[in-house]
Write a protein that holds these residues in place. Structure first.
Motif, mmCIF file in Angstrom:
data_model
loop_
_atom_site.group_PDB
_atom_site.id
_atom_site.type_symbol
_atom_site.label_atom_id
_atom_site.label_comp_id
_atom_site.label_asym_id
_atom_site.label_seq_id
_atom_site.Cartn_x
_atom_site.Cartn_y
_atom_site.Cartn_z
ATOM 1 N N ARG A 43 2.656 2.024 3.277
ATOM 2 C CA ARG A 43 3.727 0.957 3.747
ATOM 3 C C ARG A 43 4.765 1.201 2.853
ATOM 4 O O ARG A 43 6.143 0.972 3.067
ATOM 5 C CB ARG A 43 3.271 -0.535 3.554
ATOM 6 N N SER A 45 0.634 -1.215 0.033
ATOM 7 C CA SER A 45 -0.059 0.065 0.074
ATOM 8 C C SER A 45 0.804 1.233 -0.227
ATOM 9 O O SER A 45 1.989 0.986 0.260
ATOM 10 C CB SER A 45 -0.798 0.026 1.112
ATOM 11 N N GLU A 46 0.281 2.276 -0.403
ATOM 12 C CA GLU A 46 1.264 3.515 -0.484
ATOM 13 C C GLU A 46 1.738 4.134 0.788
ATOM 14 O O GLU A 46 3.036 4.256 0.851
ATOM 15 C CB GLU A 46 0.222 4.588 -0.845
#
Length: 367
Positions: free
Chosen positions: A281, A278-279
């Motif tokens: 992470r 995800s962005e």
């Protein structure tokens, strides 16, 4: 190539995604190899990084030996639970080829050297894949019990196959890499011809036949900490492992163990970032990698374990062990006294042949 627009704040890199405020995840799972090596990473990288980011949770996994298989499974399940993964160079090439590791622009996403030299030049030939972020140069070599070899300590790699002169158990890693090469070298194959021979069914049969001569005296290991423990316990007379693990058992634990540097196999280790994060992470992963691979941090790791930093600019900063007060240079695999007869590991060859030879090796073990 997958690219990330980024900008630098202080010593840290913040990824500029859809989250315009640069929001990063407040937890991160790092994957490594356990033992003394992982402790060196905690001391040099993650503890200082956590101190800069209050409230950040860092979870470590010791699953790097299974990184390729596990990332394949995570990708199939659509559930990537790892954020930054420490892998050997050949595994990085495989993961990159399969689209399981993110391609990066090293100059855009990693810190330059203190004098401004771009990261790609500072790491140089250590960048063996567009997905690979180099960290260390290490070697796989042998340690032996000084009290179990009498007055004739081994000086040649082929002592591993000499059960008459050096009776007792050996420990070898439970995989074909290195074992196949050493077997051929000790069966008369010239160093320059090893991979050409190993590429043929006849050559692999030759390697297995040589390994057959000691198979009944081998304790197989999977974790880098296994051989040091087996040596410390006196369960093996000699065994292969990573040179930094042997440094720990010799210098830090003061065990009656010595290093057999002959035909040590040079290799590289570094980070990859899995695809599919995800962005928030991914932003955290990139921020950590920027910090953990700068010139000072790579030099700092060498205070805790005898692996050479992969950056050229880090080498002059390597000095004393953090607690023992001894110079680390002479304990590095690249020291001239230790590197008189090295074997150069072929990353690309193993990336091409690994899956097939793994199957053959497991079948041989089962016979």
């Amino acid at each position: 190539m997958f690219r990330v627009t980024a900008f630098v704040v202080g010593t840290s890199l913040i990824a500029g995604f859809a989250n315009a405020d640069g929001h990063m995840a407040n937890s991160m799972t790092l994957v490594s190899w356990g033992g003394a090596y992982q402790k060196s990473q905690i001391n040099a990288y993650s503890d200082p990084y956590k101190a800069m980011h209050e409230g950040l949770e860092v979870v470590w996994s010791e699953s790097s030996a299974e990184a390729v298989a596990k990332l394949r499974a995570m990708n199939e399940a659509g559930n990537i639970t790892w954020d930054v993964v420490d892998v050997v160079a050949s595994d990085a090439i495989r993961l990159c080829d399969e689209g399981l590791a993110m391609e990066i622009d090293h100059d855009e996403l990693l810190a330059p050297a203190p004098d401004g030299t771009p990261a790609s030049e500072d790491f140089g030939s250590m960048i063996v894949s567009e997905c690979f972020i180099p960290q260390i140069v290490y070697s796989t070599t042998f340690g032996y019990r000084t009290d179990l070899v009498g007055g004739n300590p081994p000086s040649d790699i082929c002592a591993v196959f000499d059960l008459e002169t050096y009776p007792g158990n050996r420990s070898l890693e439970k995989r074909p890499i290195n074992n196949m090469e050493w077997a051929l070298l000790c069966d008369g194959v010239a160093k320059a011809d090893v991979y050409d021979v190993l590429a043929t069914p006849k050559g692999r049969a030759q390697a297995f036949a040589k390994l057959d001569t000691i198979k009944d005296s081998v304790i197989w290991w999977s974790a880098g900490a296994d051989t040091p423990q087996l040596l410390a316990d006196g369960e093996v007379v000699m065994g292969s492992t990573y040179n930094g693990r042997l440094f720990s058992v010799i210098e830090e634990q003061n065990q009656p163990v010595a290093m057999l540097w002959d035909a040590q196999v040079f290799d590289l280790d570094g980070w990859i970032i899995p695809t599919g994060l995800s962005e928030d992470r991914l932003a955290r992963a990139l921020d950590f990698v920027y910090f953990a691979t700068d010139t000072q941090r790579l030099a700092d790791q060498a205070k805790y374990i005898s692996y050479g930093p992969a950056r050229m600019s880090s080498a002059p900063l390597v000095s004393m062990h953090a607690t023992l007060g001894i110079e680390m240079g002479p304990h590095m695999p690249t020291d001239p006294e230790n590197a008189k007869n090295t074997f150069l590991y072929n990353y690309e060859w193993w990336a091409d042949y690994r899956d097939d030879i793994d199957d053959e090796f497991q079948a041989w073990l089962a016979r």
